[in-house]
Design a protein around this motif. Structure first.
Motif, PDB file in Angstrom:
ATOM      1  N   UNK A  69     137.343  26.701  61.610  1.00 45.00           N
ATOM      2  CA  UNK A  69     136.026  27.155  60.911  1.00 45.00           C
ATOM      3  C   UNK A  69     136.106  28.563  61.191  1.00 45.00           C
ATOM      4  N   UNK A  70     135.205  29.594  60.865  1.00 45.50           N
ATOM      5  CA  UNK A  70     135.176  30.883  60.960  1.00 45.50           C
ATOM      6  C   UNK A  70     133.523  31.257  60.599  1.00 45.50           C
ATOM      7  N   UNK A  71     133.014  32.041  61.469  1.00 47.24           N
ATOM      8  CA  UNK A  71     131.534  32.639  61.356  1.00 47.24           C
ATOM      9  C   UNK A  71     131.634  33.995  61.316  1.00 47.24           C
ATOM     10  N   UNK A  72     130.611  34.734  60.299  1.00 44.99           N
ATOM     11  CA  UNK A  72     130.270  35.956  60.289  1.00 44.99           C
ATOM     12  C   UNK A  72     128.922  36.128  59.998  1.00 44.99           C
ATOM     13  N   UNK A  82     123.186  48.189  64.436  1.00 42.56           N
ATOM     14  CA  UNK A  82     122.145  47.378  65.064  1.00 42.56           C
ATOM     15  C   UNK A  82     122.871  46.268  65.822  1.00 42.56           C
ATOM     16  N   UNK A  83     122.144  45.838  66.788  1.00 41.89           N
ATOM     17  CA  UNK A  83     122.577  44.723  67.793  1.00 41.89           C
ATOM     18  C   UNK A  83     122.472  43.552  66.661  1.00 41.89           C
ATOM     19  N   UNK A  84     124.003  42.889  66.828  1.00 44.20           N
ATOM     20  CA  UNK A  84     124.013  41.888  66.010  1.00 44.20           C
ATOM     21  C   UNK A  84     125.067  40.850  66.996  1.00 44.20           C
ATOM     22  N   UNK A  85     124.981  39.628  66.268  1.00 42.78           N
ATOM     23  CA  UNK A  85     125.940  38.599  66.993  1.00 42.78           C
ATOM     24  C   UNK A  85     126.150  37.740  65.927  1.00 42.78           C
ATOM     25  N   UNK A  86     127.345  36.877  66.228  1.00 40.97           N
ATOM     26  CA  UNK A  86     128.042  35.380  65.484  1.00 40.97           C
ATOM     27  C   UNK A  86     128.414  34.748  66.611  1.00 40.97           C
ATOM     28  N   UNK A  87     128.448  33.250  66.634  1.00 39.27           N
ATOM     29  CA  UNK A  87     128.961  32.329  67.454  1.00 39.27           C
ATOM     30  C   UNK A  87     129.302  31.131  66.769  1.00 39.27           C
ATOM     31  N   UNK A  88     130.283  30.404  67.377  1.00 42.08           N
ATOM     32  CA  UNK A  88     130.530  28.812  66.781  1.00 42.08           C
ATOM     33  C   UNK A  88     130.818  28.256  68.018  1.00 42.08           C
ATOM     34  N   UNK A  89     130.446  26.751  68.103  1.00 44.69           N
ATOM     35  CA  UNK A  89     130.780  25.933  69.169  1.00 44.69           C
ATOM     36  C   UNK A  89     131.055  24.706  68.514  1.00 44.69           C
ATOM     37  N   UNK A  91     130.948  21.024  69.808  1.00 46.48           N
ATOM     38  CA  UNK A  91     130.475  20.327  71.002  1.00 46.48           C
ATOM     39  C   UNK A  91     131.405  19.341  71.501  1.00 46.48           C
ATOM     40  N   UNK A  92     132.219  18.450  70.665  1.00 47.55           N
ATOM     41  CA  UNK A  92     133.199  17.501  71.090  1.00 47.55           C
ATOM     42  C   UNK A  92     134.504  17.827  71.714  1.00 47.55           C
ATOM     43  N   UNK A  93     134.768  19.380  71.470  1.00 49.06           N
ATOM     44  CA  UNK A  93     135.827  20.002  72.363  1.00 49.06           C
ATOM     45  C   UNK A  93     135.650  20.750  73.267  1.00 49.06           C
ATOM     46  N   UNK A  94     134.299  21.346  73.090  1.00 46.65           N
ATOM     47  CA  UNK A  94     133.813  22.292  74.147  1.00 46.65           C
ATOM     48  C   UNK A  94     134.611  23.689  73.740  1.00 46.65           C
ATOM     49  N   UNK A  95     134.793  23.811  72.749  1.00 42.75           N
ATOM     50  CA  UNK A  95     135.627  25.032  71.990  1.00 42.75           C
ATOM     51  C   UNK A  95     134.605  25.916  71.404  1.00 42.75           C
ATOM     52  N   UNK A  96     134.648  27.290  71.869  1.00 42.93           N
ATOM     53  CA  UNK A  96     133.677  28.326  71.421  1.00 42.93           C
ATOM     54  C   UNK A  96     134.139  29.666  71.011  1.00 42.93           C
ATOM     55  N   UNK A 109     135.040  38.363  62.724  1.00 39.77           N
ATOM     56  CA  UNK A 109     134.958  36.931  62.587  1.00 39.77           C
ATOM     57  C   UNK A 109     135.074  36.202  64.280  1.00 39.77           C
ATOM     58  N   UNK A 110     134.807  35.239  64.036  1.00 34.27           N
ATOM     59  CA  UNK A 110     134.940  34.136  65.263  1.00 34.27           C
ATOM     60  C   UNK A 110     135.403  32.951  64.779  1.00 34.27           C
ATOM     61  N   UNK A 111     136.646  32.265  65.415  1.00 34.88           N
ATOM     62  CA  UNK A 111     137.425  31.285  64.919  1.00 34.88           C
ATOM     63  C   UNK A 111     137.333  29.999  66.018  1.00 34.88           C
ATOM     64  N   UNK A 112     137.168  28.746  65.354  1.00 36.03           N
ATOM     65  CA  UNK A 112     137.599  27.664  66.345  1.00 36.03           C
ATOM     66  C   UNK A 112     138.293  26.686  65.381  1.00 36.03           C
ATOM     67  N   UNK A 113     139.008  25.819  66.027  1.00 42.17           N
ATOM     68  CA  UNK A 113     139.391  24.492  65.154  1.00 42.17           C
ATOM     69  C   UNK A 113     138.302  23.571  64.988  1.00 42.17           C
ATOM     70  N   UNK A 114     137.940  23.068  63.957  1.00 35.13           N
ATOM     71  CA  UNK A 114     136.817  22.253  63.730  1.00 35.13           C
ATOM     72  C   UNK A 114     137.057  21.100  62.742  1.00 35.13           C
ATOM     73  N   UNK A 115     138.242  20.824  62.271  1.00 37.63           N
ATOM     74  CA  UNK A 115     138.595  20.017  61.485  1.00 37.63           C
ATOM     75  C   UNK A 115     138.027  18.490  62.048  1.00 37.63           C
ATOM     76  N   UNK A 116     137.184  17.728  61.350  1.00 41.29           N
ATOM     77  CA  UNK A 116     136.965  16.513  61.742  1.00 41.29           C
ATOM     78  C   UNK A 116     135.760  16.304  62.676  1.00 41.29           C
TER      79      UNK A 116
END
Length: 149
Positions: A69-72, A82-89, A91-96, A109-116
């Motif tokens: 997954x990727x967020x922007x 301007x002050x901006x942020x993006x994040x992804x978490x 919970x099952x793997x505690x990866x963010x 971009x911000x990327x994590x493995x999110x399949x399933x």
């Protein structure tokens, strides 16, 4: 107990991103007409989004080839930084992953493995913060929050 820990972890992560956004700032510029695919990559398709008030949108994208997954967070009207942020978490793997600072058109971009897995994600533009918890999974109903600070 597990749900409480995950909610607390997401709350702590949100506080960390918000605190870091306030404490640190980096200036970046980007071309107008930015899309989630130009930020995350052409293989990423938008699977969810949440408006950041009238200022822009946080996009959740997914690449079915690599399971990431990727967020922007993308502004509606690029301009002065301007002050901006993006994040992804996840919970099952505690990866963010996240990105924050002063930007002219997007954070990410911000990327994590999110399949399933369920994912929690969000971001901010100026003083408008949004978060989506337990998103894009059949197991739980997502919860959306918009906050003006």
């Amino acid at each position: 107990m597990r749900i409480t820990r995950n909610v607390a972890a997401v709350g702590a992560l949100t506080a960390l991103v918000v605190g870091a956004t306030t404490a640190l700032s980096a200036t970046a510029s980007a071309a107008p007409n930015v899309t989630p695919r130009t930020v995350c990559g052409s293989a990423y398709k938008t699977v969810n989004s949440v408006p950041v008030g009238s200022l822009g949108t946080v996009y959740l994208t997914y690449n079915s080839t690599n399971g990431k997954n990727c967020v922007a967070t993308i502004r509606n009207n690029p301009g002065a930084a301007k002050n901006m942020s993006t994040y992804i978490y996840v919970p099952a793997t505690d990866e963010w992953a996240g990105d924050y600072g002063n930007f002219t058109s997007y954070a990410g971009p911000a990327y994590v493995y999110g399949k399933g897995y369920c994912v929690s994600w969000g971001g901010n533009i100026d003083n408008v913060y949004v978060s989506v918890e337990n998103s894009n999974c059949a197991a739980l109903r997502e919860h959306r929050v918009t906050e003006i600070r």
